[in-house]
Design an enzyme around this catalytic site. Sequence first.
Site, PDB file in Angstrom:
ATOM      1  N   LYS A 119      -1.678 -43.102 -13.446  1.00 60.66           N
ATOM      2  CA  LYS A 119      -2.582 -43.925 -13.085  1.00 60.66           C
ATOM      3  C   LYS A 119      -2.186 -45.405 -13.173  1.00 60.66           C
ATOM      4  CE  LYS A 119      -6.711 -41.459 -14.916  1.00 60.66           C
ATOM      5  NZ  LYS A 119      -7.380 -41.151 -13.577  1.00 60.66           N
ATOM      6  N   ARG A 159     -10.181 -30.215 -13.795  1.00 59.99           N
ATOM      7  CA  ARG A 159     -10.502 -28.738 -12.885  1.00 59.99           C
ATOM      8  C   ARG A 159      -9.459 -27.933 -13.578  1.00 59.99           C
ATOM      9  NH1 ARG A 159      -9.853 -31.721  -7.289  1.00 59.99           N
ATOM     10  NH2 ARG A 159     -10.452 -33.351  -8.774  1.00 59.99           N
ATOM     11  N   LYS A 190     -14.870 -30.591 -20.694  1.00 62.66           N
ATOM     12  CA  LYS A 190     -13.614 -30.892 -20.622  1.00 62.66           C
ATOM     13  C   LYS A 190     -13.167 -31.969 -21.678  1.00 62.66           C
ATOM     14  CE  LYS A 190     -11.102 -34.362 -17.691  1.00 62.66           C
ATOM     15  NZ  LYS A 190     -10.911 -35.152 -16.341  1.00 62.66           N
ATOM     16  N   ASP A 233     -12.043 -39.720 -21.757  1.00 63.75           N
ATOM     17  CA  ASP A 233     -12.046 -38.507 -20.876  1.00 63.75           C
ATOM     18  C   ASP A 233     -12.350 -37.081 -21.633  1.00 63.75           C
ATOM     19  OD1 ASP A 233     -11.697 -37.747 -18.210  1.00 63.75           O
ATOM     20  OD2 ASP A 233      -9.491 -37.260 -18.254  1.00 63.75           O
ATOM     21  N   ASP A 281      -3.094 -35.811 -11.684  1.00 62.11           N
ATOM     22  CA  ASP A 281      -4.258 -36.764 -12.134  1.00 62.11           C
ATOM     23  C   ASP A 281      -5.575 -36.015 -11.980  1.00 62.11           C
ATOM     24  OD1 ASP A 281      -5.613 -38.515 -13.382  1.00 62.11           O
ATOM     25  OD2 ASP A 281      -5.637 -40.149 -11.887  1.00 62.11           O
ATOM     26  N   GLU A 313      -6.474 -33.245 -13.357  1.00 63.56           N
ATOM     27  CA  GLU A 313      -5.937 -32.122 -14.383  1.00 63.56           C
ATOM     28  C   GLU A 313      -7.597 -31.584 -14.936  1.00 63.56           C
ATOM     29  OE1 GLU A 313      -6.629 -35.236 -14.826  1.00 63.56           O
ATOM     30  OE2 GLU A 313      -8.092 -35.337 -16.513  1.00 63.56           O
ATOM     31  N   ASP A 344      -6.020 -39.337 -20.593  1.00 63.75           N
ATOM     32  CA  ASP A 344      -5.624 -39.033 -19.221  1.00 63.75           C
ATOM     33  C   ASP A 344      -4.903 -40.127 -18.401  1.00 63.75           C
ATOM     34  OD1 ASP A 344      -5.370 -38.093 -16.723  1.00 63.75           O
ATOM     35  OD2 ASP A 344      -7.244 -38.207 -15.884  1.00 63.75           O
TER      36      ASP A 344
HETATM   37  N1  BES Z   1     -10.463 -38.420 -15.743  1.00 62.44           N
HETATM   38  C1  BES Z   1     -10.370 -38.810 -14.286  1.00 62.44           C
HETATM   39  C2  BES Z   1     -11.713 -39.165 -13.892  1.00 62.44           C
HETATM   40  C3  BES Z   1     -12.479 -40.261 -14.341  1.00 62.44           C
HETATM   41  C4  BES Z   1     -12.463 -41.642 -13.552  1.00 62.44           C
HETATM   42  C5  BES Z   1     -13.052 -40.471 -15.457  1.00 62.44           C
HETATM   43  C6  BES Z   1     -13.230 -42.784 -14.107  1.00 62.44           C
HETATM   44  C7  BES Z   1     -13.896 -41.470 -15.997  1.00 62.44           C
HETATM   45  C8  BES Z   1     -13.921 -42.669 -15.335  1.00 62.44           C
HETATM   46  C9  BES Z   1      -9.905 -37.624 -13.434  1.00 62.44           C
HETATM   47  O1  BES Z   1      -9.109 -36.702 -14.202  1.00 62.44           O
HETATM   48  C10 BES Z   1      -9.161 -38.018 -12.338  1.00 62.44           C
HETATM   49  O2  BES Z   1      -8.346 -38.852 -12.574  1.00 62.44           O
HETATM   50  N2  BES Z   1      -9.602 -37.761 -11.050  1.00 62.44           N
HETATM   51  C11 BES Z   1      -9.160 -38.118 -10.144  1.00 62.44           C
HETATM   52  C12 BES Z   1      -8.947 -36.872  -8.946  1.00 62.44           C
HETATM   53  C13 BES Z   1      -8.046 -37.197  -7.788  1.00 62.44           C
HETATM   54  C14 BES Z   1      -6.497 -37.335  -8.131  1.00 62.44           C
HETATM   55  C15 BES Z   1      -8.173 -35.971  -6.969  1.00 62.44           C
HETATM   56  C16 BES Z   1      -9.929 -39.352  -9.386  1.00 62.44           C
HETATM   57  O3  BES Z   1     -11.138 -39.116  -9.282  1.00 62.44           O
HETATM   58  O4  BES Z   1      -9.383 -40.193  -8.766  1.00 62.44           O
HETATM   59 ZN    ZN Z   2      -9.340 -36.751 -16.542  1.00 63.42          ZN
HETATM   60 MN    MN Z   3      -7.191 -37.149 -14.233  1.00 61.05          MN
END
Ligand code: BES
Ligand code: ZN
Ligand code: MN
Length: 502
Positions: A280, A354, A268, A291, A350, A352, A273
């Site tokens: 966020k 996947r 990824k 990210d 967010d 994204e 992000d």
């Molecule tokens: N890039 C983030 C996950 C992340 C969080 C990476 C903290 C490094 C440190 C990912 O894209 C994300 O935002 N995931 C969301 C998914 C949710 C919206 C279903 C999450 O984990 O909150």
């Molecule tokens: Zn992300």
């Molecule tokens: Mn995200």
Amino acid sequence: MSTLFDIAFAKSASLDGGLVVQLKLSGDTKAAGAAEADPADIVTRAAGIAKFKGKAFSTLDILAPEGSAADRLVVIGLGKAGSMEALDWLKVGGTAAAAVKSAEKLTVFLDAPGASVGAAEAAGFALGMLLRAYSFDQYKTKKKDDDEKDNQKNGKEKTVKVTIVTAEAASAKKAFAESEAIAGGVNLARELVNLPPNILGPVEFADKAKALETLGVEVEILTETEMTTLGMGALLGVAQGSVRPPRLAVMQWKGGKAGEQPIAFIGKGVVFDTGGISIKPGAGMEDMKGDMGGAAAVAGLMHALAARKAKANVIGILGLVENMPDGNAQRPGDIVTSMSGQTIEIINTDAEGRLVLADALYYCNERFKPRFMINLATLTGAIVVALGNIHAGLFSNDDTLATELAGVGEVTGEKLWRMPLGKEYDKLIDSRFADMKNSGGRQAGSITAAQFLKRYVGDTPWAHLDIAATALNSPSNEINQSWGSGFGVRLLDELVRAHYEG
Ligand code: BES
Ligand code: ZN
Ligand code: MN
């Protein structure tokens, strides 16, 4: 600026000044190289005064030892005899590198009495030095601390001449070529994670992948137009909110037998992000420059494998995009069609990573029919909550692959913890309007993300490593002082070495 170590191996060394490092087991009275470095048995005396017991990675620092040609003598503890594992030798090397400071010359007496030190241990020690030496401070133009100033000559980084003294000098030198390859890969991954997002966009990241051609890696960079033709609607949906166009980097290292089915690693690479329209919160958002830790690990791995000429056919794929809110950004409620033909309802922009991986995984599987696919991704905040930065999450549809991965994780110290998959979790991402939705809600967030990826890998053995907590924001330790840890490079290099070469 990192310290540069110019490392050589020798069976013996004559001392004329400089820093000398010796090793000592706890309970042992004599340290390595005692005859050369501490004629008056200065170590025993100093150890008594400082209550230095030889505990693993503890140090005893002796300045201008009387009767010795050394300027400074640092003794590093190894702990109990027989307790040293492969990773511990890296940590000893890291501890030695940290002791260097103002020295320009370093002599290491490696053959501690009672500890068995062969070529592998010596190469591990040297690898630890190279990993510890990495630092990211190219954007600090002022305020150097004194140590850093000491490590520079005329503002440039200084090279420290290192002589590692061991009976196994010749074979250690050979093994060290691999240490350099691995250190190069880990430090490349760290650098990519540390670089600010204005400097490292998808195009710039793709250029870094392209640069691996100098090591013999074949690299293709797919543009937005090509991805549109391929029908990568999931990846492109993420990218459409950014003014910076996406890229898909496809790397091939052909070190194995011609025609042999390759193994594949997919990363990824979200260079930043913001969350997109599902934006966020502000606090800590700057961390999302990291990210792309999965893509960085895959790039670093390809570097390591090519530089050490691994006897394996390996594919590396990077999905490179930026997730931004914009007038053209995708919306919650949008339905996109992935390259596989499966449709996805966007619930949360967010989620994204996947989406990017869905197309990258499917493309990889279709084109290369690999023996297995392993993807790395800073995928979910939920894995940070579940496992902290101690273990990365491991999800797999294949018990053999999962066992191999967890096993090499114990060896390299990049620990993995297997998490469950199952029909009940899979159901949570069924959508009312499309084949699936990109978020399953609050419950089991890391698992539903993995279930989503699983829908794009077919029957191919596959593992997903959720490295959201381990790739960035890393605690400092003996072998890492960097924010971006390079997590995954040594792990997967070891996987290839132990199970998929020759
Ligand atoms: N890039 C983030 C996950 C992340 C969080 C990476 C903290 C490094 C440190 C990912 O894209 C994300 O935002 N995931 C969301 C998914 C949710 C919206 C279903 C999450 O984990 O909150
Ligand atoms: Zn992300
Ligand atoms: Mn995200």
